[in-house]
Design an enzyme around this catalytic site. Structure first.
Site, PDB file in Angstrom:
ATOM      1  N   HIS A 260      -6.861  -9.515  -4.301  1.00 28.46           N
ATOM      2  CA  HIS A 260      -5.835  -8.503  -4.006  1.00 28.46           C
ATOM      3  C   HIS A 260      -4.745  -8.482  -5.082  1.00 28.46           C
ATOM      4  O   HIS A 260      -3.559  -8.363  -4.776  1.00 28.46           O
ATOM      5  CB  HIS A 260      -5.211  -8.754  -2.616  1.00 28.46           C
ATOM      6  CG  HIS A 260      -6.120  -8.368  -1.488  1.00 28.46           C
ATOM      7  ND1 HIS A 260      -6.280  -7.073  -1.064  1.00 28.46           N
ATOM      8  CD2 HIS A 260      -6.931  -9.123  -0.707  1.00 28.46           C
ATOM      9  CE1 HIS A 260      -7.141  -7.036  -0.056  1.00 28.46           C
ATOM     10  NE2 HIS A 260      -7.555  -8.278   0.175  1.00 28.46           N
TER      11      HIS A 260
ATOM     12  N   ASP B  27      -7.008 -14.028   1.335  1.00 30.89           N
ATOM     13  CA  ASP B  27      -8.092 -13.298   1.998  1.00 30.89           C
ATOM     14  C   ASP B  27      -8.926 -12.518   0.981  1.00 30.89           C
ATOM     15  O   ASP B  27      -8.486 -12.245  -0.127  1.00 30.89           O
ATOM     16  CB  ASP B  27      -7.519 -12.320   3.044  1.00 30.89           C
ATOM     17  CG  ASP B  27      -6.562 -11.321   2.419  1.00 30.89           C
ATOM     18  OD1 ASP B  27      -5.813 -11.715   1.504  1.00 30.89           O
ATOM     19  OD2 ASP B  27      -6.568 -10.145   2.830  1.00 30.89           O
ATOM     20  N   GLU B  28     -10.120 -12.185   1.395  1.00 30.00           N
ATOM     21  CA  GLU B  28     -10.984 -11.218   0.705  1.00 30.00           C
ATOM     22  C   GLU B  28     -10.966 -11.420  -0.808  1.00 30.00           C
ATOM     23  O   GLU B  28     -10.496 -10.564  -1.558  1.00 30.00           O
ATOM     24  CB  GLU B  28     -10.542  -9.790   1.066  1.00 30.00           C
ATOM     25  CG  GLU B  28     -10.683  -9.530   2.548  1.00 30.00           C
ATOM     26  CD  GLU B  28     -10.163  -8.171   2.979  1.00 30.00           C
ATOM     27  OE1 GLU B  28     -10.817  -7.537   3.829  1.00 30.00           O
ATOM     28  OE2 GLU B  28      -9.095  -7.732   2.491  1.00 30.00           O
TER      29      GLU B  28
ATOM     30  N   TYR C  31      -3.902  -5.703  15.045  1.00 34.81           N
ATOM     31  CA  TYR C  31      -3.884  -4.804  13.876  1.00 34.81           C
ATOM     32  C   TYR C  31      -3.437  -3.415  14.343  1.00 34.81           C
ATOM     33  O   TYR C  31      -4.206  -2.625  14.877  1.00 34.81           O
ATOM     34  CB  TYR C  31      -5.258  -4.756  13.199  1.00 34.81           C
ATOM     35  CG  TYR C  31      -5.414  -5.822  12.127  1.00 34.81           C
ATOM     36  CD1 TYR C  31      -4.801  -7.064  12.266  1.00 34.81           C
ATOM     37  CD2 TYR C  31      -6.153  -5.593  10.969  1.00 34.81           C
ATOM     38  CE1 TYR C  31      -4.927  -8.041  11.292  1.00 34.81           C
ATOM     39  CE2 TYR C  31      -6.288  -6.567   9.985  1.00 34.81           C
ATOM     40  CZ  TYR C  31      -5.668  -7.792  10.155  1.00 34.81           C
ATOM     41  OH  TYR C  31      -5.793  -8.762   9.197  1.00 34.81           O
TER      42      TYR C  31
ATOM     43  N   ASP D 189      -2.644  -0.983  12.567  1.00 37.04           N
ATOM     44  CA  ASP D 189      -3.125   0.138  11.740  1.00 37.04           C
ATOM     45  C   ASP D 189      -4.393   0.726  12.334  1.00 37.04           C
ATOM     46  O   ASP D 189      -4.806   1.816  11.939  1.00 37.04           O
ATOM     47  CB  ASP D 189      -3.346  -0.288  10.284  1.00 37.04           C
ATOM     48  CG  ASP D 189      -4.296  -1.471  10.138  1.00 37.04           C
ATOM     49  OD1 ASP D 189      -4.346  -2.335  11.050  1.00 37.04           O
ATOM     50  OD2 ASP D 189      -4.984  -1.537   9.104  1.00 37.04           O
TER      51      ASP D 189
ATOM     52  N   TRP E  95      -0.600  -2.621   8.523  1.00 41.31           N
ATOM     53  CA  TRP E  95      -1.127  -2.319   7.182  1.00 41.31           C
ATOM     54  C   TRP E  95      -0.947  -0.824   6.949  1.00 41.31           C
ATOM     55  O   TRP E  95      -1.004  -0.029   7.901  1.00 41.31           O
ATOM     56  CB  TRP E  95      -2.612  -2.700   7.096  1.00 41.31           C
ATOM     57  CG  TRP E  95      -2.906  -4.138   7.379  1.00 41.31           C
ATOM     58  CD1 TRP E  95      -3.476  -4.650   8.508  1.00 41.31           C
ATOM     59  CD2 TRP E  95      -2.665  -5.260   6.523  1.00 41.31           C
ATOM     60  NE1 TRP E  95      -3.598  -6.017   8.399  1.00 41.31           N
ATOM     61  CE2 TRP E  95      -3.104  -6.420   7.186  1.00 41.31           C
ATOM     62  CE3 TRP E  95      -2.110  -5.403   5.245  1.00 41.31           C
ATOM     63  CZ2 TRP E  95      -3.014  -7.689   6.638  1.00 41.31           C
ATOM     64  CZ3 TRP E  95      -2.024  -6.667   4.690  1.00 41.31           C
ATOM     65  CH2 TRP E  95      -2.470  -7.799   5.379  1.00 41.31           C
ATOM     66  N   THR E  96      -0.757  -0.433   5.695  1.00 42.18           N
ATOM     67  CA  THR E  96      -0.308   0.951   5.494  1.00 42.18           C
ATOM     68  C   THR E  96      -1.160   1.778   4.525  1.00 42.18           C
ATOM     69  O   THR E  96      -0.654   2.713   3.912  1.00 42.18           O
ATOM     70  CB  THR E  96       1.158   0.964   4.999  1.00 42.18           C
ATOM     71  OG1 THR E  96       1.238   0.234   3.764  1.00 42.18           O
ATOM     72  CG2 THR E  96       2.103   0.355   6.014  1.00 42.18           C
ATOM     73  N   GLU E  97      -2.452   1.447   4.407  1.00 42.41           N
ATOM     74  CA  GLU E  97      -3.280   2.317   3.555  1.00 42.41           C
ATOM     75  C   GLU E  97      -3.117   3.786   3.949  1.00 42.41           C
ATOM     76  O   GLU E  97      -3.051   4.667   3.097  1.00 42.41           O
ATOM     77  CB  GLU E  97      -4.760   1.935   3.689  1.00 42.41           C
ATOM     78  CG  GLU E  97      -5.157   0.670   2.959  1.00 42.41           C
ATOM     79  CD  GLU E  97      -5.073  -0.561   3.841  1.00 42.41           C
ATOM     80  OE1 GLU E  97      -4.263  -0.574   4.802  1.00 42.41           O
ATOM     81  OE2 GLU E  97      -5.807  -1.530   3.574  1.00 42.41           O
TER      82      GLU E  97
ATOM     83  N   ASP F 287      -0.295  -6.335  -3.658  1.00 40.87           N
ATOM     84  CA  ASP F 287      -1.707  -6.082  -3.364  1.00 40.87           C
ATOM     85  C   ASP F 287      -2.319  -5.340  -4.541  1.00 40.87           C
ATOM     86  O   ASP F 287      -1.646  -5.100  -5.546  1.00 40.87           O
ATOM     87  CB  ASP F 287      -1.878  -5.316  -2.042  1.00 40.87           C
ATOM     88  CG  ASP F 287      -3.135  -5.772  -1.316  1.00 40.87           C
ATOM     89  OD1 ASP F 287      -4.232  -5.648  -1.903  1.00 40.87           O
ATOM     90  OD2 ASP F 287      -3.038  -6.271  -0.178  1.00 40.87           O
TER      91      ASP F 287
ATOM     92  N   ARG G 233       0.846  -1.216   0.000  1.00 40.70           N
ATOM     93  CA  ARG G 233       0.000   0.000   0.000  1.00 40.70           C
ATOM     94  C   ARG G 233       0.869   1.248   0.000  1.00 40.70           C
ATOM     95  O   ARG G 233       0.621   2.193  -0.742  1.00 40.70           O
ATOM     96  CB  ARG G 233      -0.934  -0.003   1.204  1.00 40.70           C
ATOM     97  CG  ARG G 233      -2.285  -0.679   0.986  1.00 40.70           C
ATOM     98  CD  ARG G 233      -2.174  -2.083   0.409  1.00 40.70           C
ATOM     99  NE  ARG G 233      -3.459  -2.754   0.321  1.00 40.70           N
ATOM    100  CZ  ARG G 233      -3.960  -3.532   1.274  1.00 40.70           C
ATOM    101  NH1 ARG G 233      -3.270  -3.767   2.382  1.00 40.70           N
ATOM    102  NH2 ARG G 233      -5.135  -4.109   1.113  1.00 40.70           N
TER     103      ARG G 233
ATOM    104  N   TRP H 281      -7.368 -13.876  11.464  1.00 37.43           N
ATOM    105  CA  TRP H 281      -7.386 -12.425  11.614  1.00 37.43           C
ATOM    106  C   TRP H 281      -8.770 -11.871  11.877  1.00 37.43           C
ATOM    107  O   TRP H 281      -8.952 -10.893  12.565  1.00 37.43           O
ATOM    108  CB  TRP H 281      -6.797 -11.756  10.363  1.00 37.43           C
ATOM    109  CG  TRP H 281      -7.565 -11.990   9.095  1.00 37.43           C
ATOM    110  CD1 TRP H 281      -7.589 -13.137   8.353  1.00 37.43           C
ATOM    111  CD2 TRP H 281      -8.420 -11.064   8.428  1.00 37.43           C
ATOM    112  NE1 TRP H 281      -8.399 -12.978   7.261  1.00 37.43           N
ATOM    113  CE2 TRP H 281      -8.916 -11.705   7.272  1.00 37.43           C
ATOM    114  CE3 TRP H 281      -8.811  -9.740   8.675  1.00 37.43           C
ATOM    115  CZ2 TRP H 281      -9.795 -11.080   6.377  1.00 37.43           C
ATOM    116  CZ3 TRP H 281      -9.677  -9.118   7.784  1.00 37.43           C
ATOM    117  CH2 TRP H 281     -10.155  -9.778   6.652  1.00 37.43           C
TER     118      TRP H 281
HETATM  119  C1  ACM Z   1      -6.643  -8.891   5.984  1.00 42.37           C
HETATM  120  O1  ACM Z   1      -6.659  -8.023   6.862  1.00 42.37           O
HETATM  121  N1  ACM Z   1      -7.319  -8.716   4.858  1.00 42.37           N
HETATM  122  C2  ACM Z   1      -5.896 -10.120   6.151  1.00 42.37           C
END
Ligand code: ACM
Length: 522
Positions: free
Chosen positions: A249, A312-313, A403, A405, A454-456, A179, A150, A378
């Site tokens: 992703h 994921d996702e 997390y 972030d 995480w770095t959004e 990602d 990110r 997670w």
């Molecule tokens: C995640 O936070 N999507 C692993």
């Protein structure tokens, strides 16, 4: 008393610590006696102490500071060590090389906190208090994810992050390398992954809406940089766990190579939004071949026993619409396109397993994975329990406690953070290392825990460190041994803060939200 005495402020707390009277002073006359196999630990000790202390610590057969690798010390496991400091000398010993590296960090913490400075420090007596320590971790997996997809960080910063992990006896740096918003690892046969996928035109401002900053962002590592990082981390007893995230992703990869998607005629840019992107990999043989080629490069560059393949996702809407994906599901006898998610991951995991490594996957509802897959839980603590019951090794990464972030608290000084419950120090300290309802034997499958940065919404090293510290200290404490209780940890952390300050970690200063220009690597 602030700062407290070093031996009263060790983080993480050693298993057994007895404080004796007196001290041993390191000075220009101090010599190291290094037994066979202890050379790397001696080299690390010198590297870490030289900047502040200027001490050379040369080797000599009659050195009073002994570093000894003794394979007979099997009771200390892979990472345990014994440390005796008396007025006469120092004996650091371990059965395995990694144990000596952990012990070196304890030596470093036992010195006055100024020893952690990057600049020469004058006028401090480099005294080690006399102690007797026997120490080993309870959990083999003690890590932190850093999301360089990110927001890219140069490899020089990754080295600093490795050093901060190692100080806290953490042993895994999980690098989130790909990602939707950026692909950071070069794959020679697929050059556009970094040339095109490494750059996005701009970034969304905030977690939702349609405001963008208009500032290009990007960067990627060279293969040589990644190999050097792996070696640098290994010298500190830290494994770099690479993550290539599939089959979702992947928008950066699709921007580079549209034929990997579900509609090869469509042209997509590297994603500029945050959240979950609908575009996922296609399910054709050529896509599986691509994933295998990428993983072969990953396996070559990263010797880590584990390789993270994401998982994921992964929205399945494109597969549900795609005749090719529906046909693939039918040919494989799957219940429908949704089942392609587990199918894809099983194929990908199989490639990692056949190479003699262990695949890691993020837990999701409804995923059926081969038992050799390590699961990172997670989203929902129930995932950890279910995975452990099914026989998967588990790493605890519950978003409510790991997390980083998420905001550190609810105060007005907190910078804008990812949407989620605040994760305060106490919440991190409360990380659940043994899912209560996992059943007999299942708790032993929990390898450990790791923190996620995480770095959004995190662009700078200062912001990374504000989020990571002191919360990472709490995670390190719990996952090493962590049985002494919150009041004891909180008291030690007060003293440990002097070390964070000496390292220049801006743990108490919320970062300013200035815009950074587009990053050019290195
Ligand atoms: C995640 O936070 N999507 C692993």
């Amino acid at each position: 008393m602030f700062p407290s005495r070093p031996e009263q402020a060790l983080v993480p707390l050693p298993r057994k610590l007895s404080v004796r009277g007196g001290h041993f002073r390191l000075d220009a006359g101090t010599r190291l006696r290094v037994t066979p196999g202890a050379g790397p630990a001696a080299a690390l000790l010198r590297t870490l102490l030289a900047p502040a202390t200027g001490l050379a610590l040369p080797a000599a057969e009659d050195g009073a500071f002994v570093l000894a690798l003794d394979p007979a010390l099997t009771g200390l496991g892979e990472e345990g060590y014994g440390l005796t400091v008396s007025r006469q000398g120092v004996l650091l010993r371990a059965g395995r090389p990694a144990g000596l590296l952990r012990g070196v960090q304890t030596v470093r913490q036992l010195l006055p906190y100024e020893a952690l400075s990057a600049e020469p420090v004058r006028g401090v007596a480099w005294e080690l208090p006399a102690v007797e320590i026997t120490d080993l971790p309870r959990h083999p997996w003690r890590g932190s994810l850093l999301d360089v997809a990110r927001h890219f960080q140069p490899v020089s910063y990754l080295r600093r992050y490795v050093d901060l992990l190692a100080l806290h006896k953490m042993n895994v740096l999980h690098l989130h390398l790909t990602d939707d918003q950026g692909w950071r690892m070069p794959v020679p046969a697929w050059p556009r992954l970094t040339e095109v996928g490494g750059w996005r035109a701009e970034s969304m401002i905030g977690p939702e809406g349609d405001r963008f900053d208009g500032v290009p962002h990007g960067g990627s590592y060279t293969t040589a940089e990644l190999r050097q990082l792996v070696a640098y981390a290994a010298e500190r007893g830290v494994t770099v766990l690479p993550e290539i995230n599939v089959p979702g992703h992947v928008r950066a990869a699709l921007a580079a190579y549209p034929e990997l998607g579900n509609d090869p005629a469509r042209r997509l840019g590297v994603w500029t939004r945050w959240g979950v992107c609908e575009n996922v990999l296609g399910t054709g043989d050529h896509v599986l071949e691509f994933v295998r080629a990428v993983l072969d490069e990953v396996l070559d560059v990263f010797p880590s026993p584990h390789v993270h393949i994401g998982g994921d996702e992964c929205p399945t809407t494109e597969w549900e619409r795609s005749p090719a994906a529906r046909a693939r599901a039918a040919r494989k006898g799957l219940t429908g396109p949704r089942a392609l998610h587990s199918w894809f991951l099983a194929r990908t995991a199989g490639h990692v397993t056949r190479a003699g490594r262990r695949p890691v996957v993020w837990a999701e509802d409804g995923l059926a994975l081969p038992p050799e897959v390590t699961v990172m839980s997670w989203r929902d603590p129930a995932h950890a329990a279910v995975a452990a019951r099914r026989g998967h090794p588990v790493v605890q990464v519950d978003h409510r406690s790991t997390y980083l972030d998420y905001a550190r608290g609810t105060g007005p000084e907190e910078p804008p953070a990812q949407v989620g419950p605040p994760v305060d120090l106490r919440a991190v300290y409360g990380v659940d290392l043994a899912p209560p309802d996992a059943g007999p034997g299942a708790a032993a499958r929990v390898l450990g825990a790791q923190a996620q940065v995480w770095t959004e919404f995190v662009r700078t090293p200062a912001h990374i460190e504000y989020l990571a510290f002191p919360r990472l200290c709490a995670l390190a404490e719990r996952v090493w041994d962590g049985t002494s209780g919150w009041p004891d940890f909180a008291a030690r952390l007060t003293g440990h803060t002097a070390r964070l300050d000496a390292l220049g970690i801006p743990h108490a200063t919320p970062p300013t939200q200035h815009r950074t220009p587009a990053t050019t690597p290195r």
